[in-house]
Design a protein around this motif. Structure first.
Motif, short mmCIF file in Angstrom:
data_model
loop_
_atom_site.label_atom_id
_atom_site.label_comp_id
_atom_site.label_asym_id
_atom_site.label_seq_id
_atom_site.Cartn_x
_atom_site.Cartn_y
_atom_site.Cartn_z
N ARG A 138 57.31 41.33 33.59
CA ARG A 138 57.02 42.16 32.43
C ARG A 138 55.60 41.93 31.93
NH1 ARG A 138 62.52 42.22 28.65
NH2 ARG A 138 64.02 42.41 30.36
N ALA A 139 55.10 40.69 32.04
CA ALA A 139 53.74 40.39 31.62
C ALA A 139 52.73 41.14 32.50
CB ALA A 139 53.49 38.89 31.68
N ARG A 140 52.96 41.15 33.79
CA ARG A 140 52.06 41.88 34.69
C ARG A 140 52.05 43.36 34.36
NH1 ARG A 140 54.45 38.24 38.43
NH2 ARG A 140 55.89 39.86 39.18
N SER A 141 53.23 43.91 34.07
CA SER A 141 53.31 45.33 33.72
C SER A 141 52.55 45.62 32.43
CB SER A 141 54.79 45.72 33.58
OG SER A 141 54.91 47.07 33.18
N ALA A 142 52.67 44.73 31.43
CA ALA A 142 51.96 44.92 30.17
C ALA A 142 50.45 44.85 30.37
CB ALA A 142 52.42 43.88 29.15
N LEU A 143 50.00 43.93 31.20
CA LEU A 143 48.56 43.82 31.47
C LEU A 143 48.04 45.06 32.20
CD1 LEU A 143 48.43 40.04 32.41
CD2 LEU A 143 47.15 41.13 30.56
N GLU A 144 48.83 45.59 33.10
CA GLU A 144 48.43 46.82 33.78
C GLU A 144 48.35 47.97 32.77
OE1 GLU A 144 51.38 47.15 36.79
OE2 GLU A 144 50.47 45.59 38.06
N ARG A 145 49.24 47.95 31.80
CA ARG A 145 49.26 49.01 30.79
C ARG A 145 47.99 49.01 29.95
NH1 ARG A 145 53.80 49.56 25.94
NH2 ARG A 145 53.13 51.60 25.19
N VAL A 146 47.39 47.84 29.73
CA VAL A 146 46.16 47.77 28.92
C VAL A 146 44.91 47.72 29.79
CG1 VAL A 146 47.38 46.65 27.02
CG2 VAL A 146 46.19 45.22 28.71
N GLY A 147 45.07 48.02 31.08
CA GLY A 147 43.91 48.14 31.96
C GLY A 147 43.42 46.85 32.57
N LEU A 148 44.28 45.83 32.64
CA LEU A 148 43.86 44.54 33.19
C LEU A 148 44.66 44.17 34.45
CD1 LEU A 148 43.30 42.29 30.03
CD2 LEU A 148 41.59 43.43 31.46
N GLY A 149 45.05 45.17 35.21
CA GLY A 149 45.78 44.90 36.45
C GLY A 149 45.00 44.06 37.44
N GLY A 150 43.68 44.07 37.34
CA GLY A 150 42.85 43.28 38.24
C GLY A 150 42.48 41.92 37.70
N ARG A 151 43.05 41.52 36.56
CA ARG A 151 42.71 40.25 35.93
C ARG A 151 43.95 39.37 35.70
NH1 ARG A 151 38.43 42.15 37.05
NH2 ARG A 151 36.56 42.33 35.73
N LEU A 152 45.00 39.61 36.44
CA LEU A 152 46.27 38.94 36.16
C LEU A 152 46.18 37.43 36.23
CD1 LEU A 152 48.68 41.27 38.21
CD2 LEU A 152 48.08 41.41 35.79
N GLY A 153 45.41 36.90 37.18
CA GLY A 153 45.33 35.46 37.36
C GLY A 153 44.14 34.81 36.69
N HIS A 154 43.34 35.58 35.97
CA HIS A 154 42.15 35.04 35.34
C HIS A 154 42.50 34.20 34.11
CE1 HIS A 154 40.13 37.77 38.01
NE2 HIS A 154 38.94 37.55 37.47
N LEU A 155 41.72 33.14 33.91
CA LEU A 155 41.85 32.32 32.71
C LEU A 155 41.09 32.99 31.56
CD1 LEU A 155 41.12 28.79 34.26
CD2 LEU A 155 43.35 29.87 33.87
N PRO A 156 41.42 32.67 30.30
CA PRO A 156 40.68 33.25 29.18
C PRO A 156 39.17 33.03 29.28
CG PRO A 156 42.69 32.25 28.37
CD PRO A 156 42.60 31.90 29.84
N SER A 157 38.76 31.87 29.78
CA SER A 157 37.33 31.57 29.90
C SER A 157 36.63 32.45 30.93
CB SER A 157 37.14 30.09 30.27
OG SER A 157 37.76 29.81 31.52
N GLN A 158 37.40 33.11 31.77
CA GLN A 158 36.83 33.99 32.79
C GLN A 158 36.83 35.45 32.36
OE1 GLN A 158 39.70 32.69 35.78
NE2 GLN A 158 38.07 31.64 36.92
N LEU A 159 37.25 35.71 31.13
CA LEU A 159 37.35 37.07 30.63
C LEU A 159 36.33 37.32 29.53
CD1 LEU A 159 41.25 37.23 30.30
CD2 LEU A 159 39.87 38.14 32.18
N SER A 160 35.91 38.57 29.40
CA SER A 160 35.03 38.95 28.31
C SER A 160 35.82 39.01 27.01
CB SER A 160 34.42 40.32 28.60
OG SER A 160 35.43 41.33 28.54
N GLY A 161 35.12 39.17 25.89
CA GLY A 161 35.80 39.26 24.61
C GLY A 161 36.76 40.45 24.56
#
Length: 238
Positions: A138-161
């Motif tokens: 369900r978490a992967r589906s929610a991330l895809e819904r907000v446009g982050l399907g390509g960032r599923l395994g990224h840590l917060p420090s690897q993501l932009s604001g």
């Protein structure tokens, strides 16, 4: 359309679902002198609405958010969230209401460092009795819904604001809440990224999500179909 007054239930079509209803809500803090942060607010939010509550600092926005989200109880007045009269609920029932019925997004992203975006979103399902595999799905589906399907395994420090805020939004949405509250969700973002987050809220609302955004930004609020203006703890009449 700007609305500042609750519509009596008797005048509404019978098929309109009211997700949030406040009636003559007051919140007063003791002191000499006492401070009335919220002063007699009546407000209804229907299922499927996207509402901006806008006002300057000190207008009572944060206090109102806490009351709408069952994080605090009013001094007087009635609050009904998804059919639940908040005043009659125990602390345990209120915790369950927040966990199962509401979603929250804050200016600070409140992500857990050292775990992936998927794991951060899955945290939103911890208290629902759902197994780890289903939580991750369900978490992967929610991330895809907000446009982050390509960032599923990224840590917060690897993501932009903006990406971190999208993770926070996915976490709020993963449990399919009756209503989501967003408190100054673009406060830590630049103007371009803020615009992207606004577009995301509009898209999620178009899909059926009920969202209330608390903001001091009139430009942001003007993008939403309904604005409620707050000043000195009261709704401003338009």
């Amino acid at each position: 359309m700007t609305s500042t007054k609750a519509i009596p239930l008797s005048s509404r079509p019978v098929d309109v679902a009211i997700v949030l209803s406040l009636a003559d809500v007051v919140k007063e803090y003791p002191g000499p002198p006492p401070v009335r942060a919220v002063d007699g607010i009546s407000l209804d939010v229907e299922a499927g609405e996207l509402v901006a509550v806008v006002g300057p600092s000190g207008s009572g926005k944060s206090t109102l958010l806490h009351i709408m989200g069952a994080l605090d109880l009013p001094t007087s007045g009635d609050v009904v969230v998804d059919g639940n009269a908040v005043a009659s609920m125990s602390d345990r029932e209120l915790s369950a209401l927040r966990a199962h019925t509401l979603g929250f997004v804050f200016q600070e992203f409140f992500l857990i460092d050292g775990v992936s975006a998927t794991e951060n979103v899955a945290q939103g399902l911890l208290y629902r009795g759902i197994g780890p595999d289903e939580r991750s799905k369900r978490a992967r589906s929610a991330l895809e819904r907000v446009g982050l399907g390509g960032r599923l395994g990224h840590l917060p420090s690897q993501l932009s604001g903006g990406e971190r805020q999208r993770v926070a939004i996915a976490r709020a949405l993963v449990g399919d809440p009756a209503i989501m509250f967003a408190d100054e969700p673009t406060g830590n973002l630049d103007s371009v990224t803020s615009g992207e987050i606004i577009e995301l809220f509009l898209a999620l609302n178009a899909e059926g999500s009920t969202i209330v955004v608390i903001t001091h930004d009139h430009e942001l609020a003007s993008r939403f179909p309904r604005q409620v203006r707050l000043r000195d703890g009261r709704l401003e009449m338009s």
